[in-house]
Design a protein around this motif. Structure first.
Motif, PDB file in Angstrom:
ATOM      1  N   GLY A  15     -23.649 -77.969 -36.507  1.00  0.00           N
ATOM      2  CA  GLY A  15     -22.331 -78.236 -37.069  1.00  0.00           C
ATOM      3  C   GLY A  15     -21.209 -77.486 -36.360  1.00  0.00           C
ATOM      4  N   ASN A  16     -20.004 -77.629 -36.904  1.00  0.00           N
ATOM      5  CA  ASN A  16     -18.836 -76.995 -36.289  1.00  0.00           C
ATOM      6  C   ASN A  16     -18.918 -75.475 -36.308  1.00  0.00           C
ATOM      7  N   LEU A  17     -19.486 -74.932 -37.371  1.00  0.00           N
ATOM      8  CA  LEU A  17     -19.630 -73.480 -37.443  1.00  0.00           C
ATOM      9  C   LEU A  17     -20.522 -72.978 -36.318  1.00  0.00           C
ATOM     10  N   GLY A  18     -21.630 -73.647 -36.085  1.00  0.00           N
ATOM     11  CA  GLY A  18     -22.533 -73.244 -35.021  1.00  0.00           C
ATOM     12  C   GLY A  18     -21.889 -73.344 -33.652  1.00  0.00           C
ATOM     13  N   VAL A  19     -21.121 -74.405 -33.424  1.00  0.00           N
ATOM     14  CA  VAL A  19     -20.438 -74.572 -32.139  1.00  0.00           C
ATOM     15  C   VAL A  19     -19.401 -73.464 -31.947  1.00  0.00           C
ATOM     16  N   ALA A  20     -18.656 -73.157 -33.001  1.00  0.00           N
ATOM     17  CA  ALA A  20     -17.655 -72.090 -32.920  1.00  0.00           C
ATOM     18  C   ALA A  20     -18.305 -70.752 -32.572  1.00  0.00           C
ATOM     19  N   LEU A  21     -19.429 -70.463 -33.213  1.00  0.00           N
ATOM     20  CA  LEU A  21     -20.135 -69.215 -32.932  1.00  0.00           C
ATOM     21  C   LEU A  21     -20.708 -69.205 -31.520  1.00  0.00           C
ATOM     22  N   ALA A  22     -21.152 -70.362 -31.041  1.00  0.00           N
ATOM     23  CA  ALA A  22     -21.679 -70.439 -29.678  1.00  0.00           C
ATOM     24  C   ALA A  22     -20.607 -70.065 -28.670  1.00  0.00           C
ATOM     25  N   PHE A  23     -19.408 -70.620 -28.830  1.00  0.00           N
ATOM     26  CA  PHE A  23     -18.309 -70.262 -27.931  1.00  0.00           C
ATOM     27  C   PHE A  23     -17.959 -68.783 -28.049  1.00  0.00           C
ATOM     28  N   GLY A  24     -17.830 -68.303 -29.276  1.00  0.00           N
ATOM     29  CA  GLY A  24     -17.430 -66.919 -29.469  1.00  0.00           C
ATOM     30  C   GLY A  24     -18.450 -65.916 -28.959  1.00  0.00           C
ATOM     31  N   PHE A  25     -19.723 -66.134 -29.274  1.00  0.00           N
ATOM     32  CA  PHE A  25     -20.761 -65.213 -28.822  1.00  0.00           C
ATOM     33  C   PHE A  25     -20.948 -65.270 -27.313  1.00  0.00           C
ATOM     34  N   ALA A  26     -20.804 -66.471 -26.740  1.00  0.00           N
ATOM     35  CA  ALA A  26     -20.921 -66.595 -25.283  1.00  0.00           C
ATOM     36  C   ALA A  26     -19.833 -65.789 -24.594  1.00  0.00           C
ATOM     37  N   LEU A  27     -18.593 -65.899 -25.082  1.00  0.00           N
ATOM     38  CA  LEU A  27     -17.507 -65.141 -24.461  1.00  0.00           C
ATOM     39  C   LEU A  27     -17.675 -63.652 -24.685  1.00  0.00           C
ATOM     40  N   LEU A  28     -18.159 -63.267 -25.857  1.00  0.00           N
ATOM     41  CA  LEU A  28     -18.398 -61.848 -26.121  1.00  0.00           C
ATOM     42  C   LEU A  28     -19.405 -61.274 -25.121  1.00  0.00           C
ATOM     43  N   ALA A  29     -20.505 -61.997 -24.920  1.00  0.00           N
ATOM     44  CA  ALA A  29     -21.527 -61.530 -23.978  1.00  0.00           C
ATOM     45  C   ALA A  29     -20.987 -61.482 -22.550  1.00  0.00           C
ATOM     46  N   LEU A  30     -20.221 -62.493 -22.175  1.00  0.00           N
ATOM     47  CA  LEU A  30     -19.665 -62.536 -20.820  1.00  0.00           C
ATOM     48  C   LEU A  30     -18.646 -61.420 -20.603  1.00  0.00           C
TER      49      LEU A  30
END
Length: 235
Positions: free
Chosen positions: A32-47
């Motif tokens: 869902g949208n929540l999962g997609v939002a977290l994917a973007f946020g966590f990916a940028l955090l890790a990067l």
């Protein structure tokens, strides 16, 4: 000029698109949208923690424009970053497209995690609303990045507010436009989606850059100038 920051911007943008857009295209029906939002946020955090000490981890032309206007980087660095980011966005989208083509029945034409308004928006937002949304959401992202990496910020924690802000931005923006706030993130998927995704692409290049420019101006009003551009960028 050291090539490592440019390579980091290419790789970082490609990975951000692969993880974020990949989550929307390949797993959106399950997370869902929540999962997609977290994917973007966590990916940028890790990067941010992985690449930040090398290039500043802009991975976004709007962020780079903000740093340029805030006098945190020079024009040569900005141009090299923009080229790397757009190429990285295309490369990341190509990997998502390749994976999607191996999933039976998965539609990519006109979709591919691309951004849009009107019939291509979950809430059917019009063009003016989409432009305003992208300007405001990009303003938040770029202002947070500039502030979190400023000399006054707490050292070593920049990745947290940056990653969390991108997640929140996506929670708001996905129903509106699919959330761009990043011209490189929009270009890659639009190329592989084709159709209306390409005809509407201009907005998701122009509006984030406008938002980034406004954020740079606001940041210069609220924060003292950085004495050393390179050090401030990589703080």
């Amino acid at each position: 000029m050291d090539r490592r920051p440019i390579i980091c911007e290419f790789l970082g943008t490609a990975l951000l698109v692969l993880m974020g857009v990949g989550a929307a295209v390949l797993a959106g029906a399950w997370i869902g949208n929540l999962g997609v939002a977290l994917a973007f946020g966590f990916a940028l955090l890790a990067l941010a923690y992985s690449l930040g000490p090398i290039s500043g981890c802009h991975v976004n032309p709007a962020v780079t424009l903000g740093f340029l206007l805030a006098k945190r980087i020079d024009v040569r660095t900005a141009v090299s970053y923009w080229v790397a980011q757009f190429l990285g966005g295309i490369a990341g989208a190509a990997l998502v497209f390749w994976l999607a083509k191996n999933v039976p029945g998965l539609r990519t034409h006109g979709k591919m995690g691309s951004n849009g308004w009107g019939a291509r928006s979950e809430v059917h937002i019009d063009m003016g609303g989409a432009f305003l949304a992208e300007v405001l959401l990009t303003f938040l992202l770029v202002f947070v990045v500039l502030s979190a990496t400023h000399k006054l910020a707490l050292t070593g924690f920049a990745g947290l507010p940056i990653g969390f802000s991108l997640a929140v931005i996506h929670l708001i923006g996905i129903p509106l436009t699919g959330t761009s706030v990043n011209p490189a993130r929009s270009l890659g998927p639009a190329i592989f989606a084709g159709g209306a995704a390409l005809s509407q692409l201009w907005l998701f290049i122009v509006a984030p850059l406008v938002g980034g420019a406004i954020a740079a101006g606001a940041h210069m009003l609220t924060h003292p100038p950085a004495p050393n551009a390179v050090a401030a960028e990589q703080a």
